[in-house]
Design a protein around this motif. Structure first.
Motif, short mmCIF file in Angstrom:
data_model
loop_
_atom_site.label_atom_id
_atom_site.label_comp_id
_atom_site.label_asym_id
_atom_site.label_seq_id
_atom_site.Cartn_x
_atom_site.Cartn_y
_atom_site.Cartn_z
N ILE A 176 0.84 -1.21 0.00
CA ILE A 176 0.00 0.00 0.00
C ILE A 176 0.88 1.25 0.00
N GLY A 177 0.53 2.20 -0.88
CA GLY A 177 1.25 3.48 -0.92
C GLY A 177 2.43 3.50 -1.87
N ILE A 202 -4.90 4.68 -4.82
CA ILE A 202 -5.43 5.40 -3.66
C ILE A 202 -6.06 6.73 -4.10
N MET A 207 -8.57 6.04 0.20
CA MET A 207 -7.94 5.13 1.16
C MET A 207 -8.94 4.12 1.72
N THR A 210 -9.45 1.29 -0.75
CA THR A 210 -8.16 0.59 -0.84
C THR A 210 -7.98 -0.37 0.33
N PRO A 249 0.83 9.20 1.14
CA PRO A 249 -0.37 9.50 1.92
C PRO A 249 -0.16 10.69 2.86
N GLU A 253 -5.05 10.42 5.54
CA GLU A 253 -5.07 9.13 4.83
C GLU A 253 -4.32 8.06 5.64
N CYS A 257 -5.89 4.67 7.26
CA CYS A 257 -5.26 3.37 6.99
C CYS A 257 -5.02 2.60 8.29
#
Length: 304
Positions: A176-177, A202, A207, A210, A249, A253, A257
């Motif tokens: 992620i990211g 994203i 977010m 996601t 992010p 965000e 997460c």
């Protein structure tokens, strides 16, 4: 996850990194009061101090890898320490150090999951996919290779840390990211079919969606491991890393997460890596990392 004991394991080395300074990460997290803030969340927190390992010789790559024997030694120490805490029913929190150390921690988690018959899910929060091999990266820095090594693609000594080859498989990862993948690395992650939720994803779906996708099918038999590379965050809020990549992010965000991961109640182990106080401003990145880790372990704005 109940009020389990959390075990802090400091790993003060930048052995796999391209910049010096991540070795100071564990102390910066302690200075930012990680232990006391987690105790306030109701956890018993045991700080085991720092692991010992070889010093960083700061040499150029040999046969495509920098500091391979030293990286192996550190990761074997991490594997043993993390596995010991899991076997005792505690939640290991590895304070890095650079991201090569995830080879030791995740191989230990995977071993624990095999023994307990649990399903492993790794949330890899990072600007980078870390799926490099010596063939595709000229630097030879092993902090760009841990996911590949864990999936069996790397030097034998690292692939075999923990004794099970491969330590895990690409399908357990949700990255992620991501926003920086080397050219040669792109074909490697495609071949391995790693699930990557990059920044474009994203941006497009937000977010919330996601994380819903990344956490889909996490159930009561899932061991959730979070590998939190601080360069996951946008460098405007987290300057204290060696490899900044713009466009990560933002604060909200990142909080969402962490809160959505916490909502699963399944977080059973954690890496905090690549915090580099040498590049930080008044320890702000360490304080932010601690703030987010609090959210990961259940801090939220409202009573939900």
């Amino acid at each position: 996850m109940g009020n389990k004991a959390l075990s802090l394991i400091g790993v003060p080395t930048d052995i796999g990194a391209g910049h010096r300074g991540a070795s100071m990460g564990p102390e910066a997290l302690r200075v930012a009061n990680l232990a006391s803030k987690l105790e306030r969340r109701g956890f018993e927190v045991i700080d085991h101090g720092n692991l010992q390992g070889p010093v960083n010789p700061w040499q150029p790559p040999q046969d495509g890898y920098r500091h391979l024997p030293q990286v192996v030694a550190w990761n074997e120490a991490v594997h043993t320490a993390v596995y010991t805490e899991l076997a005792a029913g505690r939640v290991p929190v590895m304070l890095g150090g650079d991201h090569c150390l995830a080879i030791g921690s995740i191989s230990a988690v995977a071993r624990h999951c095999r023994e307990q018959g649990k399903k492993l899910r790794v949330l890899w929060l990072d600007a980078h996919a870390d799926f490099n091999t010596a063939d595709v990266t000229p630097s030879g820095n092993i902090h760009g290779m841990p996911v590949a090594c864990l999936c069996g693609n790397g030097p034998q000594a690292l692939v075999e840390v923990g004794g099970h080859v491969p330590a895990t498989t690409p399908d357990v990862f949700r990255q992620i990211g991501i926003r920086s993948v080397d050219e040669g690395e792109k074909s490697l992650v495609r071949e391995a079919q790693v699930s990557i939720f990059d920044m474009r994803r994203i941006d497009e779906v937000g977010m919330k969606r996601t994380m819903e996708e990344a956490l889909a099918d996490v159930d009561e038999n899932t061991h959730l491991h979070v590998s939190f590379d601080v360069d996951f965050l946008d460098p405007t809020i987290a300057p204290g890393v060696g490899t900044t990549v713009r466009g990560g992010p933002n604060y909200r965000e990142a909080q969402l997460c962490m809160e959505m991961i916490a909502d699963t109640g399944r977080v059973s182990s954690l890496d905090i890596v690549e915090l580099n106080p040498a590049f930080d401003k008044r320890n702000q990145t360490a304080r932010l990392a601690v703030d987010l880790v609090e959210s990961l372990f259940g801090k939220s704005t409202l009573i939900r």
